[in-house]
Design a protein around this motif. Sequence first.
Motif, PDB file in Angstrom:
ATOM      1  N   ARG A 157     -69.720   3.556 -34.644  1.00 54.79           N
ATOM      2  CA  ARG A 157     -68.569   3.808 -35.944  1.00 54.79           C
ATOM      3  C   ARG A 157     -68.747   5.348 -36.000  1.00 54.79           C
ATOM      4  O   ARG A 157     -69.490   5.723 -36.337  1.00 54.79           O
ATOM      5  CB  ARG A 157     -68.853   3.009 -36.777  1.00 54.79           C
ATOM      6  N   ASN A 158     -67.222   5.620 -35.842  1.00 54.49           N
ATOM      7  CA  ASN A 158     -67.411   7.367 -35.915  1.00 54.49           C
ATOM      8  C   ASN A 158     -66.996   7.444 -37.436  1.00 54.49           C
ATOM      9  O   ASN A 158     -66.281   6.518 -38.106  1.00 54.49           O
ATOM     10  CB  ASN A 158     -66.368   7.878 -35.038  1.00 54.49           C
ATOM     11  N   GLU A 161     -65.448   7.805 -40.919  1.00 53.07           N
ATOM     12  CA  GLU A 161     -64.079   7.292 -41.478  1.00 53.07           C
ATOM     13  C   GLU A 161     -63.165   6.537 -40.443  1.00 53.07           C
ATOM     14  O   GLU A 161     -62.113   6.728 -40.418  1.00 53.07           O
ATOM     15  CB  GLU A 161     -63.441   8.517 -41.954  1.00 53.07           C
ATOM     16  N   LEU A 162     -63.729   6.054 -39.447  1.00 51.51           N
ATOM     17  CA  LEU A 162     -63.063   5.174 -38.404  1.00 51.51           C
ATOM     18  C   LEU A 162     -62.291   6.236 -37.524  1.00 51.51           C
ATOM     19  O   LEU A 162     -61.327   5.835 -37.044  1.00 51.51           O
ATOM     20  CB  LEU A 162     -62.694   3.874 -38.944  1.00 51.51           C
ATOM     21  N   ILE A 163     -62.771   7.452 -37.505  1.00 53.34           N
ATOM     22  CA  ILE A 163     -61.964   8.628 -36.975  1.00 53.34           C
ATOM     23  C   ILE A 163     -62.071   8.141 -35.314  1.00 53.34           C
ATOM     24  O   ILE A 163     -63.116   8.008 -34.863  1.00 53.34           O
ATOM     25  CB  ILE A 163     -62.441   9.910 -37.149  1.00 53.34           C
ATOM     26  N   TYR A 164     -60.947   7.984 -34.625  1.00 54.80           N
ATOM     27  CA  TYR A 164     -60.698   7.669 -33.107  1.00 54.80           C
ATOM     28  C   TYR A 164     -59.409   8.044 -32.539  1.00 54.80           C
ATOM     29  O   TYR A 164     -58.665   8.268 -33.093  1.00 54.80           O
ATOM     30  CB  TYR A 164     -60.926   6.073 -33.006  1.00 54.80           C
ATOM     31  N   SER A 165     -59.798   8.535 -31.189  1.00 56.61           N
ATOM     32  CA  SER A 165     -58.813   8.594 -30.108  1.00 56.61           C
ATOM     33  C   SER A 165     -59.298   8.193 -28.898  1.00 56.61           C
ATOM     34  O   SER A 165     -60.570   7.855 -28.738  1.00 56.61           O
ATOM     35  CB  SER A 165     -58.536  10.329 -30.246  1.00 56.61           C
ATOM     36  N   ASP A 166     -58.487   8.345 -28.142  1.00 55.45           N
ATOM     37  CA  ASP A 166     -58.633   8.002 -26.580  1.00 55.45           C
ATOM     38  C   ASP A 166     -59.997   8.981 -26.168  1.00 55.45           C
ATOM     39  O   ASP A 166     -60.736   8.459 -25.647  1.00 55.45           O
ATOM     40  CB  ASP A 166     -57.405   8.392 -25.484  1.00 55.45           C
ATOM     41  N   LEU A 216     -65.572   0.899 -33.442  1.00 50.93           N
ATOM     42  CA  LEU A 216     -64.608   0.499 -34.427  1.00 50.93           C
ATOM     43  C   LEU A 216     -63.627   1.281 -34.817  1.00 50.93           C
ATOM     44  O   LEU A 216     -63.798   2.688 -34.657  1.00 50.93           O
ATOM     45  CB  LEU A 216     -65.433  -0.104 -35.583  1.00 50.93           C
ATOM     46  N   THR A 217     -62.400   1.135 -35.047  1.00 49.10           N
ATOM     47  CA  THR A 217     -61.453   1.862 -35.674  1.00 49.10           C
ATOM     48  C   THR A 217     -60.548   1.112 -36.486  1.00 49.10           C
ATOM     49  O   THR A 217     -60.564  -0.143 -36.551  1.00 49.10           O
ATOM     50  CB  THR A 217     -60.808   2.578 -34.328  1.00 49.10           C
ATOM     51  N   GLU A 218     -59.346   1.965 -37.018  1.00 55.45           N
ATOM     52  CA  GLU A 218     -58.433   1.465 -37.731  1.00 55.45           C
ATOM     53  C   GLU A 218     -57.323   0.521 -36.846  1.00 55.45           C
ATOM     54  O   GLU A 218     -56.921   1.352 -35.916  1.00 55.45           O
ATOM     55  CB  GLU A 218     -57.668   2.576 -38.718  1.00 55.45           C
ATOM     56  N   GLY A 219     -56.785  -0.472 -37.513  1.00 53.78           N
ATOM     57  CA  GLY A 219     -55.631  -0.877 -36.785  1.00 53.78           C
ATOM     58  C   GLY A 219     -54.319  -0.588 -37.389  1.00 53.78           C
ATOM     59  O   GLY A 219     -53.628  -1.022 -38.065  1.00 53.78           O
ATOM     60  N   ALA A 220     -54.082   0.778 -37.188  1.00 55.47           N
ATOM     61  CA  ALA A 220     -52.998   1.640 -37.728  1.00 55.47           C
ATOM     62  C   ALA A 220     -51.718   0.967 -37.083  1.00 55.47           C
ATOM     63  O   ALA A 220     -51.634   0.868 -35.868  1.00 55.47           O
ATOM     64  CB  ALA A 220     -53.233   2.976 -37.350  1.00 55.47           C
TER      65      ALA A 220
END
Length: 401
Positions: free
Chosen positions: A144-145, A147-152, A167-171
């Motif tokens: 889990r990065n 603040e749920l920061i995620y990219s490819d 884990l990340t956000e379902g933006a």
Amino acid sequence: MRTICFYFQVHQPFRLKPYRFFDIGEDHHYWDDFSNRSIMRKVAQKCYLPMNALLLDLIHKYNGGFKVSFSISGTFMDQMQAYAPDVLESFQKLVATGHVELLNETFSHSLASLKSKDEFKNLVYQHQSKIKELFNGYTPKVFRNTELIYSDQIGAMVAELGYDGMLTEGAKHILGWKSPNYVYVNSIEPKLKVLLKNFRLSDDIAFRFGNKAWDDFPLTTDKFVNWINAIPKEEETLNLFMDYETFGEHQWAETGIFEFMRSLPDAVFSKTDFGFSTPSEVISKIPPVGKIHVPIPISWADEERDLTAWLGNDLQDEAFDRLYDLEKLVNTIDDDEIKRDWKYLQTSDHFYYMCTKFFSDGDIHSYFSPYDSPYDAFINYMNVLSDFMIRLKEKSSLVSV
């Protein structure tokens, strides 16, 4: 059986004390020990201790049928050791049940994944080591990065480190017509499974629970279960991700938040076809439906679900760039206090306090900030950073001699 995946973020930063221009070069202790201790003890009494006890009761009551997961930042673990050993013991009891999963993150809850692959890896390894030390050799499998920061690209880095899932956000702007209630895979490294937060149902608990102006107030377990039952039958996982401080701190005990959580498992078991699973169980049992493409980083913050809570204005970008300009010099110095301060100065909260967004999410930002203004946060941080730079140069000259 379909499943609910509860994940809680547990984090406290080491806050900076008021640090004046005239302190530069004179005072090398940056941390507000009184505030850090008092806030930890206050939230321990309102949230950590009562909620940990409640979860332990639920795990025992349902013989492990009820499960949760935590990402506990390294700065929080350090503060537990320093200020709240009773809180640490309560988390250890939860993990010892075998029905609580711990997730990995960067030790200092940093934004390093956006700036330095090497520093990102260092902080992940330090977090792994701290979890092993405090939780009887525990090794996380899911990441889990901050603040749920995620990219490819970030997901690909995490896959390189050997994690099974993230884990990340379902933006909304990423999902489009897709649902967050499925398992996806990283678009670069498909071996990395990706779990997406259902932000509507998560935020009903985390942000709207005690809001009397909300159309659905009060939120009861029956009402929440009805919403769960309305999820299409083919959608297999409901990921409820939120700050742990939701319970008792952001939503006070008087709102009924503890009673809601105490009665929720029974309502789920008796009135739905859902159970409870940890992230590792979800990604091992539920096949992914496809790739999730996230070319530009997302987060779980604010209406935009982007990085503007921490980066983007001139204050934040200047502080962020100046901090990571020091990375190579820090790595040449073998000094425990330097290394500690370097980690703590990377904590994302320092940049959050510099946010100048005063519209849709301004009240949330001001609630969390100990400063009167974003400019005050910037000046205080840069004063500290100036002193830190002086220390680095002094240590570096000693090393070169």
